[in-house]
Design an enzyme around this catalytic site. Structure first.
Site, PDB file in Angstrom:
ATOM      1  CG  ASN A   9      14.837  21.318 -40.198  1.00  0.00           C
ATOM      2  OD1 ASN A   9      14.014  21.961 -39.691  1.00  0.00           O
ATOM      3  ND2 ASN A   9      14.526  20.084 -39.788  1.00  0.00           N
ATOM      4  CD1 TRP A  10      16.572  27.951 -39.793  1.00  0.00           C
ATOM      5  CD2 TRP A  10      14.844  29.368 -39.636  1.00  0.00           C
ATOM      6  NE1 TRP A  10      16.860  29.016 -40.491  1.00  0.00           N
ATOM      7  CE2 TRP A  10      15.856  29.787 -40.265  1.00  0.00           C
ATOM      8  CE3 TRP A  10      13.681  30.316 -39.418  1.00  0.00           C
ATOM      9  CZ2 TRP A  10      15.847  31.352 -41.001  1.00  0.00           C
ATOM     10  CZ3 TRP A  10      13.680  31.459 -40.019  1.00  0.00           C
ATOM     11  CH2 TRP A  10      14.749  32.010 -40.605  1.00  0.00           C
ATOM     12  CE  LYS A  11      17.301  19.876 -36.731  1.00  0.00           C
ATOM     13  NZ  LYS A  11      17.976  18.909 -36.073  1.00  0.00           N
ATOM     14  CG  HIS A  96      14.286  15.747 -39.325  1.00  0.00           C
ATOM     15  ND1 HIS A  96      14.625  15.355 -37.908  1.00  0.00           N
ATOM     16  CD2 HIS A  96      15.354  16.352 -39.953  1.00  0.00           C
ATOM     17  CE1 HIS A  96      15.765  16.276 -37.711  1.00  0.00           C
ATOM     18  NE2 HIS A  96      16.107  16.451 -38.830  1.00  0.00           N
ATOM     19  CD  GLU A 165      18.928  15.391 -41.716  1.00  0.00           C
ATOM     20  OE1 GLU A 165      19.538  16.422 -41.536  1.00  0.00           O
ATOM     21  OE2 GLU A 165      17.827  15.024 -41.294  1.00  0.00           O
ATOM     22  N   GLY A 171      23.231  17.219 -34.952  1.00  0.00           N
ATOM     23  CA  GLY A 171      23.253  18.323 -33.589  1.00  0.00           C
ATOM     24  C   GLY A 171      24.266  17.722 -32.553  1.00  0.00           C
ATOM     25  CB  SER A 204      27.573  18.038 -37.472  1.00  0.00           C
ATOM     26  OG  SER A 204      26.766  17.732 -36.101  1.00  0.00           O
ATOM     27  N   GLY A 225      21.204  21.960 -40.181  1.00  0.00           N
ATOM     28  CA  GLY A 225      20.481  22.286 -38.931  1.00  0.00           C
ATOM     29  C   GLY A 225      20.637  23.649 -38.034  1.00  0.00           C
ATOM     30  N   GLY A 226      21.691  23.306 -37.101  1.00  0.00           N
ATOM     31  CA  GLY A 226      22.213  24.378 -36.150  1.00  0.00           C
ATOM     32  C   GLY A 226      22.767  25.687 -37.037  1.00  0.00           C
TER      33      GLY A 226
END
EC number: 5.3.1.1
Length: 243
Positions: A9-11, A96, A165, A171, A204, A225-226
């Site tokens: 998920n690049w957000k 989300h 999540e 994050g 994470s 995510g990141g």
């Protein structure tokens, strides 16, 4: 649908040019991913059309980061399932924690999004999870069970994914212990009353913990995510090792 789904998920990251550069670096690194392992990227809406063309014939599918429950109408800033299908999108993330938090999305709205996605042939990735305050008060299971039961109401549970999540792990660099994540995912399977349902863990996830996470019996994939913003990092996650 594959038994294992690895999604990034690049957000609100990546311009179209950056997305092209990512794919150029990423695709050569995932040529030998085992069969049955589905790889998914959820770029910003602006990059979906670009990636749809680049990824044709590859082993990577596209997801949107949200989807509305109507096909069209006066819904500023929303996007419909039919718009996504024009660009070969296969999945849609709904529920989300960020839209839940920042835009006060309710379980009812999330359920409408999930049902709309399924009705149009998209696979919804329904996110659930508790805050640190809810966990510390002993409310985590009650909160997650409500999200599961209300979010999945009147859906085909064999044609969706639930992503657990824990909000306090998104994050933050903090990761839910693999055994605890597995326990919660097992409970989600029970609450959904569907042994075949696919359940991801998110929070994470990174190259250093992916092998341990994917060794858990009730975890069928990850929502990253990141770590999905770096092609080498996400490739390592995509190529996780099974003992």
């Amino acid at each position: 649908m594959s038994k294992t789904v690895i999604a990034g998920n690049w957000k609100m990251h990546m311009t179209c040019a950056q997305a092209r550069d990512f794919i150029s670096a990423y695709l050569p690194l995932i040529k030998n991913v085992p069969k049955g392992r589905e790889l998914v990227l959820a770029p910003p809406f602006t990059a979906i059309s670009t990636l749809s063309e680049i990824l044709k014939g590859s082993n990577v599918s596209l997801s949107s980061q949200n989807v509305h429950w109507e096909d069209n109408g006066a819904f500023t800033a929303e996007i419909s399932p039919k718009m996504l299908l024009e660009h070969s999108v296969s999945y849609a993330i709904v529920g989300h924690s960020e839209p839940r938090k920042y835009f006060s999305e309710s379980d009812k709205q999330i359920n409408l999004r999930a049902k709309s996605a399924q009705a149009n042939g998209l696979i919804p990735i329904v996110c659930v999870g508790e805050t640190i305050e809810q966990r510390e008060r002993g409310e985590a299971e009650r909160v997650i069970r409500r999200q599961v039961e209300q979010g999945l109401e009147e859906t085909d549970k064999k044609k969706l994914i639930v992503a657990y999540e824990p909000i306090w792990a998104i994050g933050t660099g903090k990761t839910c212990e693999a055994n605890e994540a597995n326990r919660i995912c097992g409970l989600i399977r029970q609450w959904a009353n569907c042994p075949e349902i696919l359940i991801q863990y998110g929070g994470s996830v990174k190259p250093g913990n992916i092998d341990e996470i994917m060794a858990m019996s009730d975890i069928d994939g990850v929502l990253v995510g990141g770590a999905s913003l770096d092609p080498e990092s996400f490739a390592r996650i995509s190529n996780y090792k099974v003992e």
